[in-house]
Design an enzyme around this catalytic site. Structure first.
Site, short mmCIF file in Angstrom:
data_model
loop_
_atom_site.label_atom_id
_atom_site.label_comp_id
_atom_site.label_asym_id
_atom_site.label_seq_id
_atom_site.Cartn_x
_atom_site.Cartn_y
_atom_site.Cartn_z
CG ASP A 1 22.27 32.48 50.34
OD1 ASP A 1 22.00 32.60 49.07
OD2 ASP A 1 23.18 32.82 50.72
NE ARG B 1 23.07 28.67 43.39
CZ ARG B 1 22.22 27.98 43.82
NH1 ARG B 1 22.51 26.58 43.47
NH2 ARG B 1 21.21 28.09 44.51
CG ASP C 1 21.63 35.99 51.47
OD1 ASP C 1 22.38 36.78 51.42
OD2 ASP C 1 20.53 35.60 50.99
O1 LIG Z 1 26.82 24.49 43.92
P1 LIG Z 1 26.16 25.63 43.27
O2 LIG Z 1 24.75 25.61 42.80
O3 LIG Z 1 27.07 26.51 42.47
O4 LIG Z 1 25.93 26.49 44.74
C1 LIG Z 1 26.64 26.78 45.62
C2 LIG Z 1 27.30 28.15 45.68
O5 LIG Z 1 26.20 29.12 46.11
C3 LIG Z 1 26.63 29.68 47.23
O6 LIG Z 1 26.99 30.92 47.02
P2 LIG Z 1 26.34 32.18 46.48
O7 LIG Z 1 26.22 32.23 44.80
O8 LIG Z 1 25.10 32.39 47.03
O9 LIG Z 1 27.24 33.58 46.72
P3 LIG Z 1 27.78 34.06 48.05
O10 LIG Z 1 28.85 33.01 48.66
O11 LIG Z 1 28.41 35.34 47.99
O12 LIG Z 1 26.36 34.22 48.95
C4 LIG Z 1 27.49 28.77 47.79
O13 LIG Z 1 28.26 29.54 48.77
C5 LIG Z 1 28.44 28.15 46.89
O14 LIG Z 1 29.23 29.08 46.17
O1 LIG Z 2 20.79 25.70 49.29
C1 LIG Z 2 21.83 26.37 48.96
C2 LIG Z 2 22.24 26.27 47.50
C3 LIG Z 2 23.10 27.20 47.28
N1 LIG Z 2 23.90 28.12 47.93
C4 LIG Z 2 23.25 28.05 49.34
O2 LIG Z 2 23.82 29.08 50.12
N2 LIG Z 2 22.32 27.47 49.99
MG LIG Z 3 24.83 33.19 48.55
#
Ligand SMILES: O=P(O)(O)OC[C@H]1O[C@H](OP(=O)(O)OP(=O)(O)O)[C@H](O)[C@@H]1O
Ligand SMILES: O=c1cc[nH]c(=O)[nH]1
Ligand SMILES: [Mg+2]
Length: 210
Positions: free
Chosen positions: A201, A105, A204
């Site tokens: 997150d 994202r 993370d």
């Molecule tokens: O509904 P949204 O507003 O799209 O947010 C949700 C997204 O954000 C997070 O991923 P992130 O982009 O942090 O990637 P990651 O899994 O690599 O940490 C989560 O795992 C979803 O994929």
């Molecule tokens: O709260 C949130 C929103 C998006 N992605 C995450 O990991 N946490």
């Molecule tokens: Mg993430």
């Protein structure tokens, strides 16, 4: 499944989720609890899988015994946090085929950026379960589900740990045919698009990257 949104209120799920939300919970415990919860959520999302019977012989006599029908299920992990849910679900359904949708994202626009896509063949003949712990704006999941539909998937479900009402509404608008199973429906999003009260997150926290 008939409901668009199912919140699994089972005490074990809720207890484990509370520990995951706490900021003092370590990466190792967070990952372990996500694995445990994923299996309880998988139990719910697979509740109405198509069944058939097959003739078997018990030591006592022959019977027609229930068994899963159709092609092997497809589990699709939305990278990278989806992998935290995938492991547990795969343990429960070891013969499932597995695919990956790489999306992150953009923190400014909150729009998904795609970097990888690899899914099993014949998606049109399979029950497809997409997994990602967080449904926030819903932009990532809506985009991932669209990619799966573009690959032919017709019977898709979405499994997450936490959902925001905004994300549920976005999914309902874009993909009303895709039922969602989650452990909790939180209050909403903050100005940065994070789920409140949420757990931070997910990626993370599970991989210790912040
Ligand atoms: O509904 P949204 O507003 O799209 O947010 C949700 C997204 O954000 C997070 O991923 P992130 O982009 O942090 O990637 P990651 O899994 O690599 O940490 C989560 O795992 C979803 O994929
Ligand atoms: O709260 C949130 C929103 C998006 N992605 C995450 O990991 N946490
Ligand atoms: Mg993430």
């Amino acid at each position: 499944m008939t409901e668009h949104l199912t919140v699994v209120r089972h005490p074990l799920v809720q207890h484990k989720l509370t520990i995951m939300r706490e900021k003092s919970t370590s990466t190792a415990v967070f990952r372990q609890l996500l694995r445990e919860i994923s299996q309880l959520l998988a139990y719910e999302i697979t509740r109405e899988l198509p069944m058939t019977t097959k003739p078997i012989e018990t030591p006592m006599e022959a019977m027609d015994a229930p068994t899963l029908d159709g092609k092997k299920l497809a589990l699709i992990s939305i990278l990278r946090a989806g992998n935290g849910l995938l492991d547990g679900v795969l343990e429960l359904i070891p013969s499932a085929r597995v695919g990956f949708v790489g999306l992150y994202r953009d923190e400014e626009t909150l729009q998904p950026v795609q970097y990888y896509y690899k899914v099993p063949e014949a998606l049109e003949d399979r029950v497809v379960i997409a997994v990602d712990p967080m449904l926030a704006t819903g932009n990532s999941s809506a985009a991932a589900v669209q990619l799966l539909k573009d690959s032919g998937a017709k019977n898709i479900r979405f499994l997450c740990l936490l959902a925001a009402p905004e994300g549920v509404a976005r999914m309902k608008e874009a993909h009303p045919d895709v039922p969602i199973v989650t452990a909790a429906l939180d209050d909403g999003l903050n100005d940065l698009g994070y789920i409140m009260p949420g757990l931070g997150d997910a990626g993370d926290r599970m991989f210790g990257t912040k």
